[in-house]
Write a protein that holds these residues in place. Structure first.
Motif, PDB file in Angstrom:
ATOM      1  N   LYS A 188      -0.337  -2.100  10.574  1.00 33.65           N
ATOM      2  CA  LYS A 188      -0.137  -1.572   9.218  1.00 33.65           C
ATOM      3  C   LYS A 188       0.544  -0.207   9.246  1.00 33.65           C
ATOM      4  CE  LYS A 188      -2.983   0.037   5.276  1.00 33.65           C
ATOM      5  NZ  LYS A 188      -3.641   1.316   5.607  1.00 33.65           N
ATOM      6  N   PHE A 196       4.263   0.307   8.630  1.00 34.68           N
ATOM      7  CA  PHE A 196       4.813   0.268   7.272  1.00 34.68           C
ATOM      8  C   PHE A 196       4.708   1.619   6.562  1.00 34.68           C
ATOM      9  CE2 PHE A 196       3.707  -3.994   8.520  1.00 34.68           C
ATOM     10  CZ  PHE A 196       4.821  -4.713   8.147  1.00 34.68           C
ATOM     11  N   ASP A 217       2.282  -9.437   8.750  1.00 29.36           N
ATOM     12  CA  ASP A 217       0.886  -9.135   9.113  1.00 29.36           C
ATOM     13  C   ASP A 217       0.705  -9.040  10.623  1.00 29.36           C
ATOM     14  OD1 ASP A 217       0.032  -9.021   6.515  1.00 29.36           O
ATOM     15  OD2 ASP A 217      -1.017 -10.949   6.527  1.00 29.36           O
ATOM     16  N   PHE A 263       0.813  -1.224   0.000  1.00 30.76           N
ATOM     17  CA  PHE A 263       0.000   0.000   0.000  1.00 30.76           C
ATOM     18  C   PHE A 263       0.846   1.273   0.000  1.00 30.76           C
ATOM     19  CE2 PHE A 263       0.819  -0.255   4.507  1.00 30.76           C
ATOM     20  CZ  PHE A 263       0.762   1.062   4.951  1.00 30.76           C
TER      21      PHE A 263
END
Lengths: 262, 262
Positions: B190, B193, B186, B20
Motif C-alpha cells: 500500500k 501508492f 493489491d 486512500f
C-alpha cells in the motif's frame, strides 16, 4: 447554505453497477448512501473538517438496510436523506430509497460520529462546528424500521479469513464501511443470491481495520433465512489471541418472488 | 440511432470514488470505461444481444491505460470513446480521459469480442448484428500509445492466492475484468501508492474465472518501477496442476511529483 431539511439524489443502475443477478450491487448502493450523507451534511455546514492540521472524518457507527424491492440494471432510483436526531457525539440519519415512480423500495437508518483523524476518537459535534443540526432536523417523516437485533455468536471457529488490501481501503485510510458488507455477503454461497435477495442487513461497527490486517469471519444461523456474521481482526496475534471485533452484523434473506411480491 | 462517431460522458470524483490517497479509484474509472463502451455500442445498434434464447456479451480481450494525470476527489472529468477498427471477431476501441478544462489526462486502448454466453466463444460480429461499424469508424483522432509489452514470467511461485467471491462476479457471471486490475494492484504494498501513481497498466485476458476459483498471483520486476503480474487459476488442481493463465499484465509506476509535472 440550503435551508431544506431533506435532499434527494437521483441515480440509474448503470452497466456494472449490478451484481451477477442484475440487482443493484451493494458496492454501488452503499457508496451512494455514504456520498448522499456527505453531500447533505456538507451543504449544511457539517463538512469533513481540516482545522489547525487536525482532520475530522464522518464515520459510521451503525447501519440498517431494509429493502422491499431491489432496483435492477437500467432502473432509475433516488435516495432521500435527512437527520432526525442528534446527540453530543452522534447523529441519527435516515434514507428513503425510491423507485422511478417515487414508491418507497427501501429504507436505511444510520448513526454517525465525527472522529479526529489522529486520535480516532469521536468529537462533540456542537463544539466542533459551532452550530447545531436544529434547523435541519426532520422529525415528521416516517422512518419505522424493525428494532436492532441482539447479535450473539456462539461459534468460536471462523468460516474464512481474508487479508485487507489496498483496494479495500478508502480515503479515511481504513477498510471501507461498505466493503465490510460485501465481505460479509461473500461468506454466503453465490447460489443463495440466485434464489434469494437480502431483505434486511444491519451492521454495528466496533473498531476500524487497516491494510494488512487479517479479517476472520464467524457466521451462524439465528432463524430460518437469518444469519449473524461477526468479523474479527488479527485472531491469533500473540498480544491479543482472540482478536478484536471489527463489526457485528445480522442478515435476513427472502426468496426472490416473495420479496418482490410485497 | 445516433450518427456521431464519438460519445463523451461526464463524471465527478464523488466521495468514496477515490482511493486512500484521494485519487480516482480503479474500481470507478474501470467501471466507467466499461459502461461508456456499452453505451456507445448500444446507441449504434451493437447492444448485448438476447436472441432465440442465446445471450451474447461484450468481453474485453486487452486493455491498456496510460495516465498522464489522475483526477482527485471532487474533480470533474470526462471520457470520450470511439471505435477505430474492427475485424471479424474483434473491435479496437479507444478512450480519451479529459480533465475539467478538456485537457487530455489519460488514454485507454481496448480490444473487445462478443461471446456467446453458453459456448463462451467469440462470434463473427457482422453476422451477429447484420450491420457493420463502418459508418462509425473514427480513424483520424490521435491515439498514439506505447506498443504492447511482451510479458514473460520467470518465477514459478505465487506471491499470494485469493479466492473469487460473490462480490467479484459481474452480470456476465465471471470475475469482473476491472476487479482483476484491483487484485493485481493489491499485490503491491500500500505504501507504494502514497509515493507513486500508476502511469501505465496493460492487461491481456486469456480465460475467464468464476466464483469459487482460486486465483494465484505471480509478480516480477521487469525494469525500475515496471512489473509483470500474471494471474493463474486453480493451481494445484489434479487435472491441471500448473493452473490456467487468466491474464497477463504489466504495470508501470511513477513517483507522484514526476507524473504530475508531465
Amino acid at each position: 447554505m440550503t435551508r431544506e431539511k431533506i435532499d434527494t439524489f437521483k441515480y440509474v443502475v448503470e452497466p456494472f453497477d449490478d451484481d451477477f443477478t442484475g440487482r443493484l450491487s451493494w458496492n454501488v448502493l452503499g457508496k451512494h448512501i455514504l456520498a448522499c450523507a456527505e453531500r447533505h451534511a456538507g451543504a449544511r455546514g457539517f463538512d469533513r473538517l481540516n482545522e489547525d492540521g487536525h482532520r475530522f472524518l464522518w464515520v459510521l457507527s451503525r447501519m440498517v438496510f431494509e429493502m422491499y424491492e431491489w432496483p435492477h440494471l437500467g432502473d432509475n432510483y433516488a435516495i432521500s436523506t435527512w437527520v432526525r436526531r442528534y446527540y453530543r457525539y452522534f447523529i441519527d440519519r435516515y434514507f428513503d430509497i425510491l423507485n422511478a415512480e417515487g414508491r418507497l423500495i427501501g429504507r436505511v437508518f444510520t448513526i454517525w460520529a465525527m472522529i479526529n483523524e489522529k486520535t480516532r476518537k469521536p468529537e462533540a459535534l456542537n463544539e466542533l462546528f459551532g452550530h447545531t443540526f436544529d434547523p435541519y432536523l426532520e422529525t415528521q417523516r416516517p422512518c419505522d424500521m424493525q428494532p436492532l437485533s441482539h447479535i450473539r455468536m456462539a461459534t468460536e471457529s471462523p468460516i474464512s479469513t481474508r487479508r485487507a488490501y489496498y483496494s479495500d481501503i478508502d480515503e479515511n485510510n481504513h477498510v471501507n464501511s461498505i466493503r465490510y458488507i460485501e465481505l460479509i455477503l461473500d461468506s454466503f454461497p453465490k447460489e443463495l443470491f440466485s434464489s434469494h435477495e437480502v431483505k434486511r442487513l444491519e451492521i454495528a461497527y466496533n473498531t476500524e481495520s487497516y491494510c494488512g490486517d487479517s479479517l476472520s469471519f464467524y457466521s451462524q444461523p439465528s432463524a430460518p433465512d437469518d444469519y449473524f456474521v461477526v468479523i474479527k481482526k488479527n485472531v491469533g496475534d500473540p498480544q491479543q489471541p482472540l482478536g478484536e471485533t471489527i463489526c457485528h452484523s445480522a442478515v435476513t434473506f427472502a426468496p426472490i418472488s416473495k420479496l418482490t411480491k410485497q
